[in-house]
Scaffold this motif. Structure first.
Motif, mmCIF file in Angstrom:
data_model
loop_
_atom_site.group_PDB
_atom_site.id
_atom_site.type_symbol
_atom_site.label_atom_id
_atom_site.label_comp_id
_atom_site.label_asym_id
_atom_site.label_seq_id
_atom_site.Cartn_x
_atom_site.Cartn_y
_atom_site.Cartn_z
ATOM 1 N N SER A 93 1.919 -9.524 -1.474
ATOM 2 C CA SER A 93 1.092 -8.408 -1.723
ATOM 3 C C SER A 93 1.803 -7.537 -2.724
ATOM 4 C CB SER A 93 0.783 -7.564 -0.488
ATOM 5 O OG SER A 93 0.030 -8.422 0.407
ATOM 6 N N THR A 94 0.793 -7.061 -3.923
ATOM 7 C CA THR A 94 1.600 -6.094 -4.947
ATOM 8 C C THR A 94 0.915 -4.914 -4.882
ATOM 9 O OG1 THR A 94 0.013 -7.148 -6.621
ATOM 10 C CG2 THR A 94 2.180 -8.026 -6.121
ATOM 11 N N LEU B 268 0.987 -0.984 0.059
ATOM 12 C CA LEU B 268 0.065 -0.030 0.285
ATOM 13 C C LEU B 268 0.620 1.204 0.052
ATOM 14 C CD1 LEU B 268 -2.834 -0.879 2.506
ATOM 15 C CD2 LEU B 268 -3.180 -0.203 0.259
ATOM 16 N N ASP C 112 -8.977 -4.672 -0.277
ATOM 17 C CA ASP C 112 -8.300 -6.090 -0.189
ATOM 18 C C ASP C 112 -7.690 -6.288 1.039
ATOM 19 O OD1 ASP C 112 -9.987 -6.703 -2.602
ATOM 20 O OD2 ASP C 112 -8.033 -6.337 -3.813
ATOM 21 N N THR C 113 -6.788 -5.168 1.357
ATOM 22 C CA THR C 113 -5.757 -5.461 2.317
ATOM 23 C C THR C 113 -6.433 -5.264 3.625
ATOM 24 O OG1 THR C 113 -3.978 -4.254 0.965
ATOM 25 C CG2 THR C 113 -3.707 -4.395 3.331
ATOM 26 N N ALA D 121 -0.886 -1.487 -6.304
ATOM 27 C CA ALA D 121 -1.906 -1.191 -7.473
ATOM 28 C C ALA D 121 -1.307 -0.858 -8.874
ATOM 29 C CB ALA D 121 -2.797 -0.084 -7.305
ATOM 30 N N THR E 278 2.269 2.381 -3.406
ATOM 31 C CA THR E 278 1.087 2.663 -4.157
ATOM 32 C C THR E 278 0.757 4.186 -3.710
ATOM 33 O OG1 THR E 278 -0.093 0.745 -4.448
ATOM 34 C CG2 THR E 278 -1.427 2.691 -5.036
ATOM 35 N N ASP F 155 -9.104 0.393 -4.152
ATOM 36 C CA ASP F 155 -9.319 -1.118 -4.639
ATOM 37 C C ASP F 155 -8.481 -1.836 -3.719
ATOM 38 O OD1 ASP F 155 -11.497 -1.040 -6.171
ATOM 39 O OD2 ASP F 155 -10.153 -0.783 -7.926
ATOM 40 N N GLN F 156 -7.220 -1.441 -3.768
ATOM 41 C CA GLN F 156 -6.100 -2.093 -2.880
ATOM 42 C C GLN F 156 -6.388 -2.278 -1.532
ATOM 43 O OE1 GLN F 156 -2.101 -0.623 -3.676
ATOM 44 N NE2 GLN F 156 -0.994 -2.260 -2.343
#
Length: 261
Positions: free
Chosen positions: A235-236, A100, A178-179, A238, A103, A174-175
Motif C-alpha cells: 500500500s502507498t 493511511l 480503497d483501503t 496518497a 497520509t 480516496d485512499q
C-alpha cells in the motif's frame, strides 16, 4: 441473540463482536476554538486547499485513530491467527493502515489538525479483547469485529468524499475508500463473518458516552507515534505532492508505534 455487557473501562462488548466508534473526535481547544458546534458542515478554516469543515477535521482524526488500534490488531493477528486467511487479513491491516497513517501525518499539520497518539478507550478495548483470546475464538472475533467497524466507516468515507471541498481531505478519502473496501473483502474471505449479527451491530450501535469514544489528546511535547510500514509493504500513501509542493511523511521527533506483545 448476543448479550451486551460493559467492562470496568466502559467498553461495550457485543458477544463475539463489539460496537463501532462513529462520533466526533476533534480537539477544538488545541485549534484555537472556544466553542464546539454540532454543525458538521461548519467551516472552521479557509485553507489554500479549500475550506475545512468540522466533519473534514473529524474524518482525519478518525482515520488516524482507526490505525492506532487496527495496526496493532493486525500485528496480533500475525501472531495468533490460525488460518491462512486470517494471517492475510492481518497483513492487510498493518500494510493499509501504515500507508493511511503516513497520509494523515502529512496533511494534519498543513490543516492545523491535532492528531491523537492513542485510540479511544472503546478502541483500546477492542485490542484488549483480542489480545486475551486465542485459537478459533480469536479468529472469529477478529473477523467479525473488523468487518463490523470497516463496514460502518465505509459510509462515512463515501460521505466525506462526495461532500468535502478540501483537496487534501479528498485525497485521504480516496485512499481510505480503497483501503477500507480491501479490508472488508479480506475479512469476508476468512469465511468467519456472521453477516446477520455483524450487520445488526453495524446499523444499531449502542449509545456510549463521549469519554469512551474519543481518543485522548497527546500530552504537550510527546513525540508523534508512527505506524511503520512493513518491509514488504504494497500500500502507498496518497500522492499529495502535486497539492502541497512536496513534503515528508514522518514529523521530526516521531516515535515508532508500539508493537503488539
Amino acid at each position: 441473540m448476543l448479550r451486551f455487557s460493559r467492562n470496568a473501562t466502559g467498553t461495550l462488548f457485543v458477544g463475539g463482536a463489539m460496537a463501532v466508534t462513529l462520533v466526533s473526535l476533534a480537539y477544538p481547544t488545541m485549534l484555537g476554538l472556544t466553542k464546539v458546534t454540532t454543525a458538521q458542515d461548519r467551516v472552521i478554516a479557509n485553507t489554500q486547499w479549500g475550506p475545512l469543515t468540522e466533519q473534514d477535521r473529524d474524518f482525519v482524526v478518525k482515520v488516524r485513530a482507526a490505525g492506532l488500534w487496527e495496526y496493532p490488531v493486525g500485528q496480533i493477528g500475525l501472531q495468533k491467527g490460525t488460518t491462512k486467511a486470517v494471517i492475510t487479513a492481518s497483513q492487510h491491516l498493518v500494510d493499509g493502515h501504515a500507508a493511511l497513517d503516513t497520509t494523515c501525518r502529512k496533511i494534519a499539520p498543513l490543516l492545523n489538525i491535532t492528531l491523537p497518539n492513542l485510540p479511544s478507550p472503546q478502541q483500546q478495548g477492542f485490542v484488549g479483547q483480542l489480545k486475551s483470546e486465542s485459537g478459533k475464538k480469536f479468529d472469529t472475533d477478529f473477523a467479525n469485529i473488523l468487518r463490523m467497524t470497516h463496514g460502518s466507516i465505509f459510509n462515512t468515507v463515501a460521505k466525506i468524499r462526495s461532500t468535502t471541498k478540501n483537496s487534501l481531505v479528498r485525497a485521504l478519502a480516496d485512499q481510505a475508500n480503497d483501503t477500507v473496501l480491501d479490508h472488508i473483502k479480506v475479512m469476508e474471505a476468512t469465511g468467519l463473518v456472521d453477516f446477520d449479527q455483524t450487520l445488526f451491530n453495524q446499523t444499531t450501535p449502542p449509545k456510549l458516552p463521549d469519554s469512551d469514544l474519543t481518543p485522548p489528546p497527546p500530552p504537550a511535547g510527546q513525540p508523534q507515534v508512527v505506524l511503520t510500514p512493513p518491509p514488504n509493504a504494497t500500500s502507498t500513501p496518497a500522492d499529495i505532492n502535486g497539492l502541497t509542493g512536496g513534503g515528508s511523511g514522518a514529523s521530526p521527533g516521531a516515535s515508532p508505534a508500539p508493537t503488539a506483545s
